[in-house]
Write an enzyme that holds these catalytic residues in place. Structure first.
Site, PDB file in Angstrom:
ATOM      1  N   ARG A  49       0.884  -1.181   0.000  1.00  0.00           N
ATOM      2  CA  ARG A  49       0.000   0.000   0.000  1.00  0.00           C
ATOM      3  C   ARG A  49       0.912   1.219   0.000  1.00  0.00           C
ATOM      4  NH1 ARG A  49      -5.359   1.277   3.497  1.00  0.00           N
ATOM      5  NH2 ARG A  49      -6.104  -0.092   1.830  1.00  0.00           N
ATOM      6  N   HIS A  56      -7.264   0.627  -6.473  1.00  0.00           N
ATOM      7  CA  HIS A  56      -7.471  -0.228  -5.303  1.00  0.00           C
ATOM      8  C   HIS A  56      -8.108  -1.543  -5.808  1.00  0.00           C
ATOM      9  CE1 HIS A  56      -7.778  -1.462  -1.291  1.00  0.00           C
ATOM     10  NE2 HIS A  56      -8.658  -0.622  -0.794  1.00  0.00           N
ATOM     11  N   GLN A  91     -10.040  -4.111  -3.555  1.00  0.00           N
ATOM     12  CA  GLN A  91     -11.355  -3.643  -3.092  1.00  0.00           C
ATOM     13  C   GLN A  91     -12.439  -4.000  -4.107  1.00  0.00           C
ATOM     14  OE1 GLN A  91     -12.061  -1.890  -0.075  1.00  0.00           O
ATOM     15  NE2 GLN A  91     -14.078  -2.548  -0.730  1.00  0.00           N
ATOM     16  N   ASP A 125     -17.202   6.956  -1.812  1.00  0.00           N
ATOM     17  CA  ASP A 125     -15.992   6.831  -0.988  1.00  0.00           C
ATOM     18  C   ASP A 125     -15.717   8.202  -0.368  1.00  0.00           C
ATOM     19  OD1 ASP A 125     -13.587   5.956   0.109  1.00  0.00           O
ATOM     20  OD2 ASP A 125     -12.494   5.905  -1.782  1.00  0.00           O
ATOM     21  N   CYS A 178     -16.297   1.346   0.416  1.00  0.00           N
ATOM     22  CA  CYS A 178     -15.121   0.526   0.751  1.00  0.00           C
ATOM     23  C   CYS A 178     -14.755   0.642   2.230  1.00  0.00           C
ATOM     24  CB  CYS A 178     -13.942   0.910  -0.132  1.00  0.00           C
ATOM     25  SG  CYS A 178     -13.376   2.601   0.108  1.00  0.00           S
ATOM     26  N   ARG A 198     -13.446  -8.986   1.492  1.00  0.00           N
ATOM     27  CA  ARG A 198     -12.024  -8.706   1.250  1.00  0.00           C
ATOM     28  C   ARG A 198     -11.213  -9.945   1.624  1.00  0.00           C
ATOM     29  NH1 ARG A 198     -10.063  -3.526   1.392  1.00  0.00           N
ATOM     30  NH2 ARG A 198      -8.156  -4.551   0.691  1.00  0.00           N
TER      31      ARG A 198
END
Ligand code: CP
Ligand code: NVA
Length: 304
Positions: A104, A131, A134, A220, A260, A288
């Protein structure tokens, strides 16, 4: 033999995504039955975090352990990564000591440079641009609740950020449509999103119009990690882009709501929406774990 990385959504083919979802279903069922499944015994995942995380860290670490392997957590503060060691050198060294790396970080370019020097598969655990893990979980969640996503419409309300870009890549690959509504000045940049074209998305200045008839409404945070300095300016610009009950009411009657997470109730989403009947955010977060277990299995063992 070339190494298979997952740096952006389109690194996998449609057929590979379908395979991952078949494996996810099986892995999830076994997990729910408390069956031991250790295909990655003696394998090690290194997780490098240059930004904060709850879900990504937990799902990768727990997932690797549940598959019989080990996971090691590194962050910028406590490793040489924060002291200027070249990313190419880090890629060489770290990949000689483990079987799989998850990163990340900030710019996508960083993870691409790392991957070019890695002897093992590298997974994108979020960059400024994408991402992909996700969206694997989000689409799996949609399919669990509503069946195939092909031909469906997803409404994206808010910032055209890493999560939005990944939805757009997924729409091209899996053949669905995305209605995007962002405030002026925050529109999608197709090149930054890594798109082949503009056939699978439509932009709307009015968020209500973007939600009309949508099978899924999603959003988001207004300010992503790394952009905190823009927070005040963004709060002003995004004020009319809060997903509220009115937006949900014009979507398809059986529409879903996803986020998310982490979420800010009263900013990008109203509490009555995220905590309401259309919301599947907890299933989305749980998935996830299951989708990433299928991903790690595939990157290390191929089709089993
Ligand atoms: N959605 C997500 O990636 O959450 P974390 O930032 O907690 O990992
Ligand atoms: N767009 C958000 C997602 C967090 C999981 C960020 O990059 O901060």
């Amino acid at each position: 033999m070339s190494i298979k990385h997952f740096l952006q959504f389109r690194d996998l083919s449609r057929e590979e995504i379908d395979h991952l979802f078949v494996r996810t279903r099986l892995i999830k069922e076994r997990f729910k039955r408390y069956e031991t499944y250790h295909p990655l015994a003696d394998r090690t995942l290194v997780m490098i975090f240059e930004k904060a995380s709850t879900r990504t860290r937990l799902s990768f670490e727990a997932g690797m352990q549940q598959l019989g392997g080990a996971a090691i957590y590194l962050n910028t503060r406590d490793s040489q990564l924060g002291r200027g060691e070249p990313v190419e050198d880090a890629g060489q060294v770290i990949s000689r000591m483990c079987d799989l790396v998850m990163i990340r970080t900030f710019e996508q370019e960083i993870i691409e440079r790392f991957a070019r020097h890695s002897r093992v598969p590298v997974i994108n655990g979020l960059t400024n641009e994408y991402h992909p893990c996700q969206i694997l979980a989000d689409i799996f969640t949609f399919i669990e609740h509503r069946g195939p996503i092909q031909g469906r419409t997803v409404a994206w309300i808010g910032d055209s950020n890493n999560v939005c870009n990944t939805w757009l890549q997924a729409a091209e690959l899996l053949d669905f449509n995305v209605h995007v509504s962002t405030p002026p000045g925050y529109e999608v940049e197709p090149e930054r999103a890594g798109l082949f074209g503009t056939d699978h998305f439509e932009e709307f200045s009015d968020p209500l119009a973007a939600c009309r008839g949508a099978d899924l409404v999603t959003t988001d945070v207004w300010t992503s990690m790394g952009f905190e300095k823009e927070n005040d300016e963004r709060k002003r610009a995004f004020a009319d882009w809060c997903v509220d009950a009115e937006m949900m009411s014009v979507a398809s009657p059986d529409t879903l709501f996803m986020h998310c997470l982490p979420a800010h109730r009263g900013e990008e989403v109203a509490a009555e929406v995220i905590d309401g009947p259309h919301s599947v955010v907890w299933d989305e977060a749980e998935n996830r774990l299951h989708t990433q277990k299928a991903l790690m299995e595939y990157l290390l063992l191929g089709r089993v």
